[in-house]
Design a protein around this motif. Structure first.
Motif, PDB file in Angstrom:
ATOM      1  N   GLU A  69     -10.905   2.396  12.937  1.00  0.00           N
ATOM      2  CA  GLU A  69     -10.253   3.809  12.701  1.00  0.00           C
ATOM      3  C   GLU A  69     -10.411   4.111  11.438  1.00  0.00           C
ATOM      4  OE1 GLU A  69      -8.596   5.931  14.858  1.00  0.00           O
ATOM      5  OE2 GLU A  69      -9.261   4.182  16.210  1.00  0.00           O
ATOM      6  N   VAL A  70     -10.465   3.574  10.231  1.00  0.00           N
ATOM      7  CA  VAL A  70     -10.946   3.566   8.951  1.00  0.00           C
ATOM      8  C   VAL A  70     -12.288   4.515   9.187  1.00  0.00           C
ATOM      9  CG1 VAL A  70     -11.474   3.069   6.680  1.00  0.00           C
ATOM     10  CG2 VAL A  70      -9.221   2.342   7.851  1.00  0.00           C
ATOM     11  N   ARG A  71     -13.141   3.775   9.607  1.00  0.00           N
ATOM     12  CA  ARG A  71     -14.536   3.905   9.421  1.00  0.00           C
ATOM     13  C   ARG A  71     -15.005   5.402  10.347  1.00  0.00           C
ATOM     14  NH1 ARG A  71     -15.311   2.130   5.544  1.00  0.00           N
ATOM     15  NH2 ARG A  71     -16.191   0.173   5.162  1.00  0.00           N
ATOM     16  N   ARG A  72     -14.056   5.760  11.036  1.00  0.00           N
ATOM     17  CA  ARG A  72     -14.190   6.960  11.766  1.00  0.00           C
ATOM     18  C   ARG A  72     -14.298   8.278  10.646  1.00  0.00           C
ATOM     19  NH1 ARG A  72     -13.551   6.374  17.042  1.00  0.00           N
ATOM     20  NH2 ARG A  72     -12.514   4.538  17.928  1.00  0.00           N
ATOM     21  N   LYS A  73     -13.539   8.029   9.479  1.00  0.00           N
ATOM     22  CA  LYS A  73     -13.275   8.976   8.706  1.00  0.00           C
ATOM     23  C   LYS A  73     -13.827   8.753   7.220  1.00  0.00           C
ATOM     24  CE  LYS A  73      -8.728   9.312   9.699  1.00  0.00           C
ATOM     25  NZ  LYS A  73      -7.390   9.894   9.696  1.00  0.00           N
ATOM     26  N   HIS A  74     -13.713   7.383   6.936  1.00  0.00           N
ATOM     27  CA  HIS A  74     -13.919   7.148   5.621  1.00  0.00           C
ATOM     28  C   HIS A  74     -14.931   5.859   5.443  1.00  0.00           C
ATOM     29  CE1 HIS A  74     -10.339   9.338   4.628  1.00  0.00           C
ATOM     30  NE2 HIS A  74      -9.567   8.556   5.509  1.00  0.00           N
ATOM     31  N   GLU A  75     -15.722   5.957   4.320  1.00  0.00           N
ATOM     32  CA  GLU A  75     -16.531   4.784   3.873  1.00  0.00           C
ATOM     33  C   GLU A  75     -16.212   4.032   2.907  1.00  0.00           C
ATOM     34  OE1 GLU A  75     -19.145   4.750   5.803  1.00  0.00           O
ATOM     35  OE2 GLU A  75     -19.053   6.375   6.942  1.00  0.00           O
ATOM     36  N   LEU A  76     -15.113   4.057   2.635  1.00  0.00           N
ATOM     37  CA  LEU A  76     -14.570   3.046   1.536  1.00  0.00           C
ATOM     38  C   LEU A  76     -14.536   1.624   1.762  1.00  0.00           C
ATOM     39  CD1 LEU A  76     -11.286   2.003   2.376  1.00  0.00           C
ATOM     40  CD2 LEU A  76     -10.828   4.430   2.081  1.00  0.00           C
ATOM     41  N   TRP A 154     -31.093  13.428   3.506  1.00  0.00           N
ATOM     42  CA  TRP A 154     -32.179  13.867   4.314  1.00  0.00           C
ATOM     43  C   TRP A 154     -32.529  15.325   4.268  1.00  0.00           C
ATOM     44  CZ3 TRP A 154     -35.846  11.153   6.803  1.00  0.00           C
ATOM     45  CH2 TRP A 154     -36.983  12.081   7.679  1.00  0.00           C
ATOM     46  N   GLN A 155     -33.564  15.684   3.543  1.00  0.00           N
ATOM     47  CA  GLN A 155     -33.671  17.031   3.003  1.00  0.00           C
ATOM     48  C   GLN A 155     -32.704  17.628   2.185  1.00  0.00           C
ATOM     49  OE1 GLN A 155     -34.885  18.956   6.996  1.00  0.00           O
ATOM     50  NE2 GLN A 155     -37.011  18.385   6.910  1.00  0.00           N
ATOM     51  N   ASP A 156     -31.981  18.645   2.662  1.00  0.00           N
ATOM     52  CA  ASP A 156     -30.873  19.131   1.803  1.00  0.00           C
ATOM     53  C   ASP A 156     -29.571  18.315   2.239  1.00  0.00           C
ATOM     54  OD1 ASP A 156     -32.695  20.368  -0.017  1.00  0.00           O
ATOM     55  OD2 ASP A 156     -32.452  22.103   1.232  1.00  0.00           O
ATOM     56  N   THR A 157     -29.551  17.597   3.314  1.00  0.00           N
ATOM     57  CA  THR A 157     -28.211  17.307   3.938  1.00  0.00           C
ATOM     58  C   THR A 157     -27.890  16.037   3.513  1.00  0.00           C
ATOM     59  OG1 THR A 157     -28.528  18.566   5.990  1.00  0.00           O
ATOM     60  CG2 THR A 157     -26.883  16.559   6.078  1.00  0.00           C
ATOM     61  N   GLU A 158     -26.567  15.674   2.852  1.00  0.00           N
ATOM     62  CA  GLU A 158     -26.433  14.198   2.435  1.00  0.00           C
ATOM     63  C   GLU A 158     -25.742  13.466   3.665  1.00  0.00           C
ATOM     64  OE1 GLU A 158     -23.251  12.327  -0.952  1.00  0.00           O
ATOM     65  OE2 GLU A 158     -23.401  14.353  -0.768  1.00  0.00           O
ATOM     66  N   VAL A 159     -26.300  12.281   3.539  1.00  0.00           N
ATOM     67  CA  VAL A 159     -25.701  11.461   4.728  1.00  0.00           C
ATOM     68  C   VAL A 159     -24.853  10.295   3.892  1.00  0.00           C
ATOM     69  CG1 VAL A 159     -26.568   9.536   6.414  1.00  0.00           C
ATOM     70  CG2 VAL A 159     -27.844  11.939   5.916  1.00  0.00           C
ATOM     71  N   VAL A 160     -23.817  10.176   4.340  1.00  0.00           N
ATOM     72  CA  VAL A 160     -22.506   9.184   3.809  1.00  0.00           C
ATOM     73  C   VAL A 160     -22.923   7.790   4.482  1.00  0.00           C
ATOM     74  CG1 VAL A 160     -20.208   8.761   3.244  1.00  0.00           C
ATOM     75  CG2 VAL A 160     -21.093  11.272   3.461  1.00  0.00           C
ATOM     76  N   LEU A 161     -23.235   6.883   3.379  1.00  0.00           N
ATOM     77  CA  LEU A 161     -23.378   5.490   3.873  1.00  0.00           C
ATOM     78  C   LEU A 161     -22.407   4.611   3.401  1.00  0.00           C
ATOM     79  CD1 LEU A 161     -27.316   5.421   3.337  1.00  0.00           C
ATOM     80  CD2 LEU A 161     -26.008   5.983   5.580  1.00  0.00           C
ATOM     81  N   THR A 162     -22.193   3.479   4.107  1.00  0.00           N
ATOM     82  CA  THR A 162     -21.292   2.383   3.414  1.00  0.00           C
ATOM     83  C   THR A 162     -22.119   1.623   2.260  1.00  0.00           C
ATOM     84  OG1 THR A 162     -21.994   0.823   5.180  1.00  0.00           O
ATOM     85  CG2 THR A 162     -19.901   2.072   5.561  1.00  0.00           C
ATOM     86  N   GLN A 167     -27.540  -0.293   0.706  1.00  0.00           N
ATOM     87  CA  GLN A 167     -28.232  -1.418   0.373  1.00  0.00           C
ATOM     88  C   GLN A 167     -29.414  -1.696   1.468  1.00  0.00           C
ATOM     89  OE1 GLN A 167     -24.876  -4.304  -0.383  1.00  0.00           O
ATOM     90  NE2 GLN A 167     -26.044  -4.720  -2.451  1.00  0.00           N
ATOM     91  N   LEU A 168     -29.093  -1.629   2.593  1.00  0.00           N
ATOM     92  CA  LEU A 168     -30.066  -2.081   3.630  1.00  0.00           C
ATOM     93  C   LEU A 168     -31.323  -0.921   3.640  1.00  0.00           C
ATOM     94  CD1 LEU A 168     -29.336  -3.286   7.440  1.00  0.00           C
ATOM     95  CD2 LEU A 168     -31.268  -1.508   6.885  1.00  0.00           C
ATOM     96  N   LEU A 169     -31.088   0.308   3.631  1.00  0.00           N
ATOM     97  CA  LEU A 169     -32.026   1.301   3.570  1.00  0.00           C
ATOM     98  C   LEU A 169     -32.688   1.273   2.209  1.00  0.00           C
ATOM     99  CD1 LEU A 169     -33.295   3.719   5.146  1.00  0.00           C
ATOM    100  CD2 LEU A 169     -31.625   5.413   4.327  1.00  0.00           C
ATOM    101  N   ALA A 170     -32.077   1.089   1.119  1.00  0.00           N
ATOM    102  CA  ALA A 170     -32.738   1.168  -0.125  1.00  0.00           C
ATOM    103  C   ALA A 170     -33.708  -0.154  -0.123  1.00  0.00           C
ATOM    104  CB  ALA A 170     -31.563   0.730  -1.242  1.00  0.00           C
TER     105      ALA A 170
END
Length: 232
Positions: A69-76, A154-162, A167-170
Protein backbone atom coordinates in the motif's frame (compact mmCIF):
# COMPACT_ATOMS: atom_id res chain seq x y z
CA UNK A 1 19.90 23.14 14.12
CA UNK A 2 18.70 20.82 11.37
CA UNK A 3 15.44 19.03 12.02
CA UNK A 4 15.88 15.41 13.00
CA UNK A 5 14.42 12.92 10.49
CA UNK A 6 11.37 11.01 11.67
CA UNK A 7 11.27 7.21 11.67
CA UNK A 8 7.93 5.40 11.94
CA UNK A 9 8.27 2.19 13.97
CA UNK A 10 5.49 -0.31 13.22
CA UNK A 11 5.23 -3.37 15.49
CA UNK A 12 2.48 -4.91 17.60
CA UNK A 13 4.90 -5.54 20.51
CA UNK A 14 4.95 -2.43 22.76
CA UNK A 15 8.13 -3.57 24.52
CA UNK A 16 10.00 -3.86 21.21
CA UNK A 17 8.69 -0.47 20.09
CA UNK A 18 10.02 1.05 23.32
CA UNK A 19 13.47 -0.47 22.80
CA UNK A 20 13.61 0.64 19.17
CA UNK A 21 12.34 4.13 20.03
CA UNK A 22 15.05 4.60 22.66
CA UNK A 23 17.80 3.39 20.32
CA UNK A 24 16.65 5.58 17.42
CA UNK A 25 16.24 8.67 19.61
CA UNK A 26 19.74 8.12 20.96
CA UNK A 27 20.83 7.89 17.33
CA UNK A 28 19.43 11.33 16.55
CA UNK A 29 15.99 10.51 15.14
CA UNK A 30 12.46 11.53 15.99
CA UNK A 31 10.20 8.50 16.35
CA UNK A 32 6.51 7.87 15.68
CA UNK A 33 4.85 4.55 16.47
CA UNK A 34 2.04 2.38 15.14
CA UNK A 35 0.81 -0.89 16.67
CA UNK A 36 -0.71 -2.43 13.55
CA UNK A 37 -0.75 -2.17 9.80
CA UNK A 38 -3.83 0.00 9.40
CA UNK A 39 -2.60 2.50 11.96
CA UNK A 40 0.72 2.58 10.10
CA UNK A 41 -0.92 3.54 6.80
CA UNK A 42 -2.85 6.32 8.52
CA UNK A 43 0.34 7.62 10.11
CA UNK A 44 2.26 7.54 6.83
CA UNK A 45 -0.41 9.63 5.11
CA UNK A 46 -0.51 12.04 8.04
CA UNK A 47 3.20 12.68 8.61
CA UNK A 48 5.18 11.08 5.72
CA UNK A 49 8.19 9.89 7.76
CA UNK A 50 11.73 9.73 6.41
CA UNK A 51 11.78 5.94 6.84
CA UNK A 52 9.62 3.07 8.13
CA UNK A 53 10.83 0.26 10.39
CA UNK A 54 8.17 -2.32 9.60
CA UNK A 55 7.42 -5.64 11.29
CA UNK A 56 6.13 -8.37 8.98
CA UNK A 57 3.90 -10.38 11.35
CA UNK A 58 1.17 -8.03 12.62
CA UNK A 59 -2.61 -7.95 13.15
CA UNK A 60 -4.99 -6.04 10.87
CA UNK A 61 -2.54 -5.84 7.95
CA UNK A 62 0.82 -7.59 7.91
CA UNK A 63 3.99 -5.76 6.96
CA UNK A 64 4.05 -7.06 3.39
CA UNK A 65 0.53 -5.73 2.79
CA UNK A 66 1.50 -2.40 4.35
CA UNK A 67 4.53 -2.19 2.06
CA UNK A 68 2.35 -2.83 -1.00
CA UNK A 69 0.00 0.00 0.00
CA UNK A 70 2.82 2.43 0.82
CA UNK A 71 4.50 1.72 -2.51
CA UNK A 72 1.33 2.71 -4.37
CA UNK A 73 1.89 6.32 -3.31
CA UNK A 74 5.34 6.77 -1.80
CA UNK A 75 8.98 5.82 -2.42
CA UNK A 76 10.18 6.32 1.15
CA UNK A 77 12.69 3.74 2.49
CA UNK A 78 11.49 0.67 4.41
CA UNK A 79 13.49 -1.57 6.75
CA UNK A 80 11.67 -4.85 7.47
CA UNK A 81 11.71 -6.74 10.78
CA UNK A 82 10.75 -10.40 11.10
CA UNK A 83 10.52 -12.84 14.00
CA UNK A 84 11.46 -15.65 11.61
CA UNK A 85 14.64 -16.20 9.67
CA UNK A 86 12.48 -17.05 6.70
CA UNK A 87 14.00 -16.65 3.24
CA UNK A 88 10.51 -16.37 1.70
CA UNK A 89 9.69 -13.38 3.92
CA UNK A 90 13.03 -11.76 3.11
CA UNK A 91 12.68 -12.24 -0.63
CA UNK A 92 9.07 -11.02 -0.68
CA UNK A 93 9.93 -8.00 1.42
CA UNK A 94 12.80 -6.97 -0.83
CA UNK A 95 10.81 -7.71 -3.98
CA UNK A 96 8.03 -5.43 -2.78
CA UNK A 97 10.48 -2.55 -2.42
CA UNK A 98 12.02 -3.00 1.02
CA UNK A 99 15.49 -1.52 1.38
CA UNK A 100 16.82 -3.73 4.18
CA UNK A 101 15.80 -6.62 6.43
CA UNK A 102 16.58 -7.62 10.02
CA UNK A 103 15.61 -10.81 11.85
CA UNK A 104 14.53 -10.74 15.50
CA UNK A 105 16.22 -10.78 17.93
CA UNK A 106 18.52 -8.05 16.66
CA UNK A 107 20.90 -5.54 18.15
CA UNK A 108 19.28 -2.09 18.50
CA UNK A 109 22.65 -0.60 17.63
CA UNK A 110 22.70 -2.59 14.39
CA UNK A 111 19.18 -1.41 13.55
CA UNK A 112 20.22 2.23 14.01
CA UNK A 113 23.27 1.64 11.80
CA UNK A 114 21.10 0.06 9.10
CA UNK A 115 18.59 2.94 9.26
CA UNK A 116 21.38 5.49 8.91
CA UNK A 117 22.91 3.58 5.99
CA UNK A 118 19.59 3.38 4.13
CA UNK A 119 18.93 7.09 4.68
CA UNK A 120 22.42 7.98 3.47
CA UNK A 121 21.70 6.15 0.24
CA UNK A 122 18.23 7.66 -0.05
CA UNK A 123 19.06 11.24 0.83
CA UNK A 124 22.72 12.03 0.45
CA UNK A 125 23.95 15.52 1.19
CA UNK A 126 23.20 18.06 -1.58
CA UNK A 127 26.06 18.88 -3.87
CA UNK A 128 27.83 22.21 -3.22
CA UNK A 129 26.50 25.03 -5.36
CA UNK A 130 29.96 25.59 -6.88
CA UNK A 131 30.08 22.03 -8.21
CA UNK A 132 29.45 21.78 -11.93
CA UNK A 133 26.23 19.86 -12.70
CA UNK A 134 28.16 17.56 -15.03
CA UNK A 135 30.19 16.27 -12.06
CA UNK A 136 27.17 14.60 -10.58
CA UNK A 137 24.92 14.03 -13.61
CA UNK A 138 25.01 10.93 -15.77
CA UNK A 139 23.18 10.82 -19.07
CA UNK A 140 22.62 8.56 -22.04
CA UNK A 141 20.23 9.67 -24.72
CA UNK A 142 16.97 10.82 -23.08
CA UNK A 143 17.95 9.24 -19.73
CA UNK A 144 19.46 11.50 -17.05
CA UNK A 145 20.35 10.56 -13.47
CA UNK A 146 21.51 12.87 -10.67
CA UNK A 147 23.77 10.76 -8.43
CA UNK A 148 23.85 13.38 -5.66
CA UNK A 149 20.12 14.00 -5.37
CA UNK A 150 18.93 10.51 -6.41
CA UNK A 151 16.64 11.81 -9.17
CA UNK A 152 16.06 10.41 -12.65
CA UNK A 153 14.42 11.76 -15.80
CA UNK A 154 13.35 10.49 -19.19
CA UNK A 155 13.59 13.53 -21.45
CA UNK A 156 11.82 16.21 -19.34
CA UNK A 157 9.71 13.82 -17.26
CA UNK A 158 10.98 12.92 -13.80
CA UNK A 159 10.68 9.22 -12.94
CA UNK A 160 10.50 8.55 -9.20
CA UNK A 161 12.52 5.50 -8.15
CA UNK A 162 13.12 3.75 -4.86
CA UNK A 163 16.69 3.65 -3.52
CA UNK A 164 17.18 0.11 -4.80
CA UNK A 165 15.71 0.86 -8.23
CA UNK A 166 17.94 3.93 -8.59
CA UNK A 167 21.06 1.94 -7.66
CA UNK A 168 20.22 -0.78 -10.14
CA UNK A 169 19.68 1.59 -13.06
CA UNK A 170 22.70 3.72 -12.13
CA UNK A 171 24.86 0.58 -12.20
CA UNK A 172 23.76 -0.12 -15.78
CA UNK A 173 24.22 3.51 -16.81
CA UNK A 174 27.80 3.68 -15.52
CA UNK A 175 28.94 1.05 -18.04
CA UNK A 176 26.68 1.33 -21.11
CA UNK A 177 26.82 -1.77 -23.28
CA UNK A 178 28.07 -4.07 -20.53
CA UNK A 179 25.85 -7.05 -19.73
CA UNK A 180 25.50 -7.43 -15.96
CA UNK A 181 24.63 -10.84 -14.61
CA UNK A 182 22.02 -11.05 -11.88
CA UNK A 183 24.76 -11.93 -9.39
CA UNK A 184 26.69 -8.78 -10.29
CA UNK A 185 23.61 -6.63 -9.86
CA UNK A 186 22.76 -8.29 -6.53
CA UNK A 187 26.27 -7.61 -5.23
CA UNK A 188 26.21 -3.96 -6.29
CA UNK A 189 22.66 -3.18 -5.17
CA UNK A 190 22.37 -5.21 -1.96
CA UNK A 191 25.96 -5.42 -0.67
CA UNK A 192 25.98 -8.31 1.85
CA UNK A 193 22.23 -9.02 1.80
CA UNK A 194 21.50 -12.33 0.06
CA UNK A 195 18.56 -12.20 -2.34
CA UNK A 196 17.33 -14.34 -5.21
CA UNK A 197 17.39 -13.84 -8.97
CA UNK A 198 13.66 -13.27 -8.73
CA UNK A 199 14.23 -10.21 -6.55
CA UNK A 200 16.43 -8.54 -9.17
CA UNK A 201 13.92 -9.45 -11.90
CA UNK A 202 11.15 -7.78 -9.86
CA UNK A 203 13.16 -4.56 -9.51
CA UNK A 204 13.93 -4.56 -13.23
CA UNK A 205 10.25 -5.03 -14.01
CA UNK A 206 9.26 -2.07 -11.81
CA UNK A 207 11.93 0.19 -13.34
CA UNK A 208 10.69 -0.71 -16.82
CA UNK A 209 7.08 -0.01 -15.85
CA UNK A 210 7.94 3.39 -14.40
CA UNK A 211 9.93 4.50 -17.43
CA UNK A 212 7.32 3.09 -19.81
CA UNK A 213 4.86 5.49 -18.17
CA UNK A 214 7.16 8.33 -19.31
CA UNK A 215 7.56 6.83 -22.79
CA UNK A 216 10.98 5.32 -22.13
CA UNK A 217 12.69 1.94 -22.48
CA UNK A 218 15.83 1.73 -20.34
CA UNK A 219 16.70 -1.92 -19.59
CA UNK A 220 17.34 -4.68 -22.11
CA UNK A 221 17.24 -8.38 -21.23
CA UNK A 222 20.10 -10.43 -22.68
CA UNK A 223 18.66 -13.92 -22.48
CA UNK A 224 20.81 -16.41 -20.63
CA UNK A 225 23.14 -13.70 -19.36
CA UNK A 226 21.44 -10.79 -17.58
CA UNK A 227 20.64 -7.13 -18.25
CA UNK A 228 22.19 -4.07 -19.85
CA UNK A 229 21.19 -0.49 -20.54
CA UNK A 230 18.81 -0.37 -23.50
CA UNK A 231 20.35 2.79 -24.92
CA UNK A 232 23.11 2.83 -27.57
Amino acid sequence: MAERPTVLVVDDDPHLREIVRFALEQGGFQVDEAADGRAALTQVDRTLPALIVLDIMMPELDGLAVCREVRRKHELPIVFLSSRDDEVDRILGLELGGDDYLTKPFSPRELVARVKAVLRRARPAPAPEVEAPSARMQARGPLRMDAERWRAWWQDTEVVLTVTEFQLLATLLRVPGKVFTRDELMNRVYDDVVVSDRTIDSHVRRVRQKFAGAGGDVIETVHGLGYRLALP
